[in-house]
Every structure is written in structure tokens, then in C-alpha cells.
Design an enzyme around this catalytic site. Structure first.
Site, mmCIF file in Angstrom:
data_model
loop_
_atom_site.group_PDB
_atom_site.id
_atom_site.type_symbol
_atom_site.label_atom_id
_atom_site.label_comp_id
_atom_site.label_asym_id
_atom_site.label_seq_id
_atom_site.Cartn_x
_atom_site.Cartn_y
_atom_site.Cartn_z
ATOM 1 N N ARG A 121 -23.866 5.835 15.833
ATOM 2 C CA ARG A 121 -22.902 5.247 14.934
ATOM 3 C C ARG A 121 -23.185 6.989 13.746
ATOM 4 O O ARG A 121 -22.481 6.742 12.913
ATOM 5 C CB ARG A 121 -23.196 3.839 14.260
ATOM 6 C CG ARG A 121 -23.065 2.468 15.092
ATOM 7 C CD ARG A 121 -21.783 2.127 15.263
ATOM 8 N NE ARG A 121 -22.062 0.663 15.959
ATOM 9 C CZ ARG A 121 -22.418 0.970 17.146
ATOM 10 N NH1 ARG A 121 -22.245 1.834 18.150
ATOM 11 N NH2 ARG A 121 -22.433 -0.499 18.067
ATOM 12 N N HIS A 175 -20.408 7.969 12.048
ATOM 13 C CA HIS A 175 -20.678 8.146 10.423
ATOM 14 C C HIS A 175 -20.573 9.023 9.077
ATOM 15 O O HIS A 175 -20.049 9.826 8.107
ATOM 16 C CB HIS A 175 -21.133 6.860 9.819
ATOM 17 C CG HIS A 175 -20.523 5.419 10.319
ATOM 18 N ND1 HIS A 175 -20.581 4.781 9.608
ATOM 19 C CD2 HIS A 175 -20.865 5.317 10.847
ATOM 20 C CE1 HIS A 175 -20.209 3.192 10.375
ATOM 21 N NE2 HIS A 175 -19.839 3.803 11.209
ATOM 22 N N ASN A 184 -21.690 1.803 5.749
ATOM 23 C CA ASN A 184 -22.901 2.211 7.205
ATOM 24 C C ASN A 184 -23.760 1.089 7.044
ATOM 25 O O ASN A 184 -24.869 1.840 7.066
ATOM 26 C CB ASN A 184 -23.178 3.520 5.753
ATOM 27 C CG ASN A 184 -21.700 4.664 5.611
ATOM 28 O OD1 ASN A 184 -21.655 4.836 7.079
ATOM 29 N ND2 ASN A 184 -22.364 4.974 5.324
ATOM 30 N N HIS A 235 -18.733 0.834 21.730
ATOM 31 C CA HIS A 235 -19.316 0.081 21.158
ATOM 32 C C HIS A 235 -19.783 -0.484 22.189
ATOM 33 O O HIS A 235 -20.231 -1.435 21.727
ATOM 34 C CB HIS A 235 -18.003 -0.797 20.840
ATOM 35 C CG HIS A 235 -17.769 -0.546 18.679
ATOM 36 N ND1 HIS A 235 -16.070 -0.278 17.823
ATOM 37 C CD2 HIS A 235 -18.369 0.205 18.246
ATOM 38 C CE1 HIS A 235 -16.061 -0.308 16.843
ATOM 39 N NE2 HIS A 235 -17.257 -0.041 17.241
#
Length: 316
Positions: free
Chosen positions: A63, A67, A95, A192
Site C-alpha cells: 500500500r 500511495h 493513508n 488487495h
């Protein structure tokens, strides 16, 4: 003498195996082969040790890379701490699922002792995500290196990030604006397969009426999760720490956690891709690694466009 010979052989093997293949924007696979030859090993060993202690950290590192790259490009801006004069990207609600900042600090400290001022925080983030995928059972791949660290990190910049309420058409559009195909987007969504979602990101699907695209038994599972509050966690699939294609199989069962997950199976353009990945894990792995390499090259900074931070949490 023995160490010198080993290093010489190591460097030669690296050059033979990878050469100086240019990535987009002039990055190279072997960017640190002479300036910091053990950089890759330090990242790999540190991530391996961390995941052995806490396998759930893999999801946070993947992630973090996404991000970071989506906002201002892959420049380590997600690592910067807020100050009294600036609210940084870390403050964004989106976040809050990002983890692993202490691991990045650990790697950076080791690298600064070995080769000060050489390896960027942006490259550390990209390499750590790559290792997290591989160590969780996912594809093994390499990425070009040579990114510089950015000098800007503002919470308002994160407003452009894809939202968990986006439908497939919106996802195809926003990813397309960044140069990704629908296949790239679906493959990256497969990230995911690692980790969890907080109730806050999917509780809107449980409101009256309940999202009709969701399996009725699964909606009860999500409701039970949310009885624990907004921060209660739900795994995306049954193997939260294993990188596999179970995420796509869950979508086929109408058991996608986020609206932006399940929507991929409700759109004719993306549904066929989901079905393909659900049946063929090797195909998913191949497309995922290619999409990750493409993502790692988003708006990278080079030369005077950036810097190599001494401390990943603050601008030099």
C-alpha cells in the site's frame, strides 16, 4: 583479498544478469551496483526479518508504494512527517492503512552507514514493496532504480487518490489518465489479496438498502465486523498474508469487501479480466508484476528534480 574477489564476482554477475537496462525516465536495474552494491541485500534482509515477525506488514508495504506513487509520483513523499507549518500526506484518511514506516527508517539507517547520501527513500519504498510481494508468495520481479526523493508532501494532494466508492468505469478512467490499461488496473487491484480493510471504507454498502451486488451471507459477515466500530478490520480474502488469486475468486462469489472491489465483477470490461485471473494465477502474477513496474515509474524525479534524503521523514 577473498572479500574483494567475492565483490568483483558479484558485480560481474549483476552486470551479466541485468546489464544497464534502462527503465523509463533513464532509471536502471543496476543503478546501485557500484555506488552501494549491498543496497538490495540490505532491503531484502530487513524486509525478510520484519515479515517473519509480522507477516501482516507485507500489505502495508505494498500500500505504501502505491500511495506514494499515485501522489506526486514515486518520490517518497508519503514518508514525510507533518510539521507545525505543513500537514503531510500521512494525515490523509486514505493513508491510515499504510504501515511499515519504521521498517523504512531501519533500512535507511543501515544504508546511510554503508553508503551515505546514495540510496533514495523512494527507491527503498519501491524495493521493500517488491520484496513484500515475493516473500508473501507472489511474483519475483525487478524494478529500475535511481528515483530521487521529492520535496513536497501535502495532505490536500491526496484528494486525487481513487476512492473505495468508485465504480469500474470511474476506476478505468482515473487509471487511464495515469497511463494504465483496464487490465493494469484490475491486476493492481489484486494487491488487495494482502491485508484488510477498515469498516469505515465499506460500511456505506450496509446501509438501507444493502448493496445488491453483495452476497447476502457476506453482507452479514461485514455487518458483524462493523459492530466493532469504524476501525474494525475485515480481510479481503481468506488468506490475508498470502499473495494469491483468492481475491478474484472472492469477487466471483460476490464477496468483494469494498465497493471498488466488487464493481470489477459487475462491469463487462473488467469482469472478463477478473474471471481470467480467478482461473489462472500465473497470468495474474505476470500482469501484476508488469503493472507494478509501470507504477514504479510514475512521475519519477531525477537529478536536480529531487534529492536523497538523509532522514526519510523530513526534507534535507
Amino acid at each position: 583479498m577473498a572479500m574483494a574477489n567475492f565483490l568483483a564476482v558479484f558485480l560481474l554477475m549483476e552486470l551479466i544478469a541485468g546489464g544497464y537496462r534502462d527503465g523509463a525516465d533513464g532509471l536502471t536495474m543496476n543503478y546501485y551496483v557500484f555506488s552501494c552494491p549491498f543496497a538490495e541485500a540490505i532491503v531484502r534482509n530487513t524486509v525478510t526479518s520484519a515479515l517473519r515477525s509480522d507477516p501482516t506488514l507485507a500489505a502495508g508495504l505494498v500500500r505504501m508504494h502505491f500511495h506514494d506513487c499515485w501522489i506526486q509520483g514515486c518520490d517518497g513523499s508519503v514518508l514525510i512527517d507533518s510539521t507545525k507549518d505543513n500537514r503531510a500526506e500521512k494525515e490523509s484518511p486514505g493513508n491510515q492503512s499504510v504501515r511499515g514506516f519504521e521498517l523504512i527508517d531501519d533500512v535507511k539507517e543501515q544504508l546511510e552507514k554503508q553508503c551515505p547520501g546514495v540510496v533514495s527513500c523512494a527507491d527503498i519504498v519501491a524495493m521493500a514493496a517488491r520484496e513484500a510481494v515475493a516473500l508473501s508468495g507472489g511474483p519475483v520481479y525487478d524494478i529500475p532504480k535511481g528515483r530521487k526523493d521529492g520535496r513536497r508532501s501535502k495532505v490536500e494532494d491526496t484528494l486525487i487518490a481513487p476512492a473505495p466508492t468508485f465504480n469500474a468505469s470511474e476506476l478505468v478512467r482515473v487509471f487511464g489518465l495515469r497511463g494504465f490499461s483496464a487490465q493494469d488496473m484490475v491486476a493492481l487491484s489484486g494487491g488487495h489479496t494482502l491485508g484488510v480493510a477498515r469498516c469505515l471504507t465499506f460500511k456505506n454498502r450496509l446501509s438501507d438498502p444493502v448493496d445488491p451486488t453483495m452476497d447476502s451471507d457476506f453482507s452479514k459477515t461485514l455487518s458483524k465486523t462493523c459492530s466493532g466500530g469504524d476501525d474494525a478490520e475485515q480481510t479481503f480474502d481468506m488468506t490475508r498474508n498470502n499473495f494469491d488469486n483468492f481475491y478474484f475468486q472472492a469477487l466471483q462469489r460476490k464477496s468483494g469487501v469494498l465497493f471498488s472491489d466488487q464493481t470489477l465483477y459487475n462491469n463487462p470490461i473488467t469482469k472478463s479480466i477478473v474471471k481470467g485471473y480467478a482461473m489462472n494465477q500465473a497470468k495474474f502474477f505476470l500482469d501484476f508484476q508488469q503493472a507494478m513496474v509501470k507504477m514504479s515509474l510514475l512521475d519519477v524525479k531525477e537529478g536536480s528534480q529531487g534529492e536523497v534524503r538523509a532522514d526519510c521523514r523530513k526534507i534535507n
